[in-house]
Design an enzyme around this catalytic site. Structure first.
Site, PDB file in Angstrom:
ATOM      1  N   TYR A 126       0.765  -1.123  -0.069  1.00  0.00           N
ATOM      2  CA  TYR A 126      -0.123  -0.016   0.030  1.00  0.00           C
ATOM      3  C   TYR A 126       0.659   1.319   0.092  1.00  0.00           C
ATOM      4  O   TYR A 126       1.871   1.334   0.952  1.00  0.00           O
ATOM      5  CB  TYR A 126      -0.873   0.211   1.084  1.00  0.00           C
ATOM      6  CG  TYR A 126      -1.679   1.469   1.373  1.00  0.00           C
ATOM      7  CD1 TYR A 126      -3.043   1.390   0.867  1.00  0.00           C
ATOM      8  CD2 TYR A 126      -1.158   2.443   1.956  1.00  0.00           C
ATOM      9  CE1 TYR A 126      -3.584   2.611   1.041  1.00  0.00           C
ATOM     10  CE2 TYR A 126      -1.667   3.648   2.045  1.00  0.00           C
ATOM     11  CZ  TYR A 126      -2.995   3.770   1.657  1.00  0.00           C
ATOM     12  OH  TYR A 126      -3.807   4.748   1.908  1.00  0.00           O
ATOM     13  N   GLU A 153      -3.389   7.430  -3.417  1.00  0.00           N
ATOM     14  CA  GLU A 153      -3.260   6.151  -2.868  1.00  0.00           C
ATOM     15  C   GLU A 153      -2.866   5.142  -3.963  1.00  0.00           C
ATOM     16  O   GLU A 153      -3.768   5.346  -5.195  1.00  0.00           O
ATOM     17  CB  GLU A 153      -4.854   5.840  -2.220  1.00  0.00           C
ATOM     18  CG  GLU A 153      -4.705   4.784  -1.134  1.00  0.00           C
ATOM     19  CD  GLU A 153      -6.173   4.712  -0.482  1.00  0.00           C
ATOM     20  OE1 GLU A 153      -6.365   5.138   0.632  1.00  0.00           O
ATOM     21  OE2 GLU A 153      -6.910   4.016  -1.013  1.00  0.00           O
TER      22      GLU A 153
END
Ligand code: GDP
Ligand code: MN
Length: 383
Positions: A102, A192
């Site tokens: 991530y 993101e």
């Protein structure tokens, strides 16, 4: 907050020289087949909408052949996924994923921080809020001094922190630095990459892209401002924006019309305080006209979730009589069967009350917010 679709975000990644999978967008099944032919190996087909969680919602599919890609694209295009009509799919090479990471950047607005924060984690593909809450040690957090930018040592700390070794350390650090530069250059409020993947042959690539832009800086990015933001595709929100109304649909059943964001917040608190939930946030603003009030009320009563309407106005620049005229006009145009509570205070309040009283409308009137809350509660019980 303008949101970009995945392929729009990836286009920015590409300009920033960040590694992304090979692929292109298709608007028709035939285009999807042609892209798959050009890629020449199994592909992944992903719906392009303004929200994540597409995988779980059936919006990410795999195809081994161009024919299969065409068939899958035909089922996805025109479908509704997570409330969005799918008009475009992204067709990309299917990667052999060895590990999912991530990567994200947020702005920490807390008084003791006030800076961008870069976050990486080994737990890619998962809900990062949950990872951060349950296993905070699995999230590497680097606050950034905005004057200095993300420093190379911080990028290295991130890369080592997610357990990489050898040449991948430099690759991951490079991605972090480029992502940060993009975040600043494009005035993002949030970026993101979930997941950022390591392939079987050791390459790192951004498999997904989620970018939110700061609306206040959009004037500096005409190209990005031109992109349609369908995250506002709620038809009532689109309607509200046509009349310059600040309207956000929420989950409860008390429809609220207020003027001023401060009063809006106080009204939300009031509704929660009586154990109810607001159905929306509708701020008609300081300088609202009767027409805006009429349109606002129309929007409120066309929301099927609304059981009771609360109009809470403090007349300042918006005078109470203007409000009252707008409300009576709206009621004339629509047949409103919902109970409506009106709390008016401020400039021309007497005149406003008289207009409402003379209109013969069956409303409940309140002079204080506490009184209004009591009436809303009683009406909700009955509704
Ligand atoms: P999201 O669900 O909207 O966040 O969409 P993503 O683009 O993140 O895709 C969801 C999931 O699909 C990813 O976490 C991967 O596990 C899987 N996926 C997507 N593309 C590929 C691919 O090329 N290869 C493999 N093996 N899995 C993929
Ligand atoms: Mn994702």
């Amino acid at each position: 907050m303008a949101r970009l679709q995945e392929h729009e975000g990836k286009a920015l990644f590409k300009i920033a020289k960040m590694p992304i999978p090979q692929g292109a967008v298709a608007k028709t099944p035939v285009e999807a087949r042609q892209i798959a032919e050009k890629i020449g190996k199994p592909v992944v087909i992903k719906v392009q909408i303004w929200t994540g969680g597409r995988g779980k919602a059936g919006g990410v599919k795999f195809a081994d052949t161009p024919e299969e890609a065409e068939k899958i694209a035909a089922t996805l295009l025109g479908a509704t996924i997570k409330g969005y009509l799918v008009e475009t799919v992204l067709v990309e090479e299917k990667l052999d994923i060895a590990k999912e990471y991530y990567a994200g950047i947020i702005v920490n607005a807390q008084a003791d921080a006030r800076c961008p924060v870069v976050m990486f984690s080994t737990e890619g593909g998962m809900d990062i809020e949950r990872v951060a809450a349950e296993t905070p040690d699995k999230v590497i957090t680097e606050p950034v001094d905005p004057a200095a930018g993300l420093r190379p040592f911080q990028a290295m700390r991130i890369a080592y922190g997610v357990g990489l070794e050898g040449p991948q350390v430099r690759q991951m650090g490079d991605i972090a630095l480029k992502l940060y530069r993009l975040f600043i250059e494009k005035d993002c409020s949030h970026v993101e990459i979930n997941p950022l993947v390591k392939t079987g042959d050791g390459k790192l690539l951004a498999l997904d892209a989620k970018i939110n832009l700061d609306d206040n800086a959009l004037f500096r990015h005409k190209d990005l401002a031109a992109l349609k933001d369908g995250s506002q595709e709620d038809p009532l929100e689109v309607e509200a924006s046509r009349y310059n109304l600040n309207y956000i649909k929420l989950k409860g059943n008390v429809g609220c019309m207020v003027n001023g964001a401060g009063l809006a917040m106080a009204t939300m608190d009031l509704i929660k305080h009586i154990g109810a939930e607001p159905a929306n946030f509708l701020d008609v603003g300081g300088g609202a006209t009767s027409e805006m009030i009429t349109q606002g009320l129309k929007i409120l009563v066309s929301d099927p979730d609304v059981r009771v309407v609360l109009i809470n106005i403090f007349g300042g620049i918006l005078r109470c009589d203007t409000l009252a005229r707008g409300v009576t006009e709206a009621v004339k145009q629509l047949s409103i069967t919902l109970p409506v509570v009106v709390r008016l205070e401020g400039t021309n309040v007497e005149l406003g009350r008289r207009i409402l009283a003379d209109s013969g409308l069956n409303f409940s009137y309140a002079t204080t917010m506490g009184e209004a809350a009591g009436q809303v509660r009683a009406l909700l019980r009955r509704a």
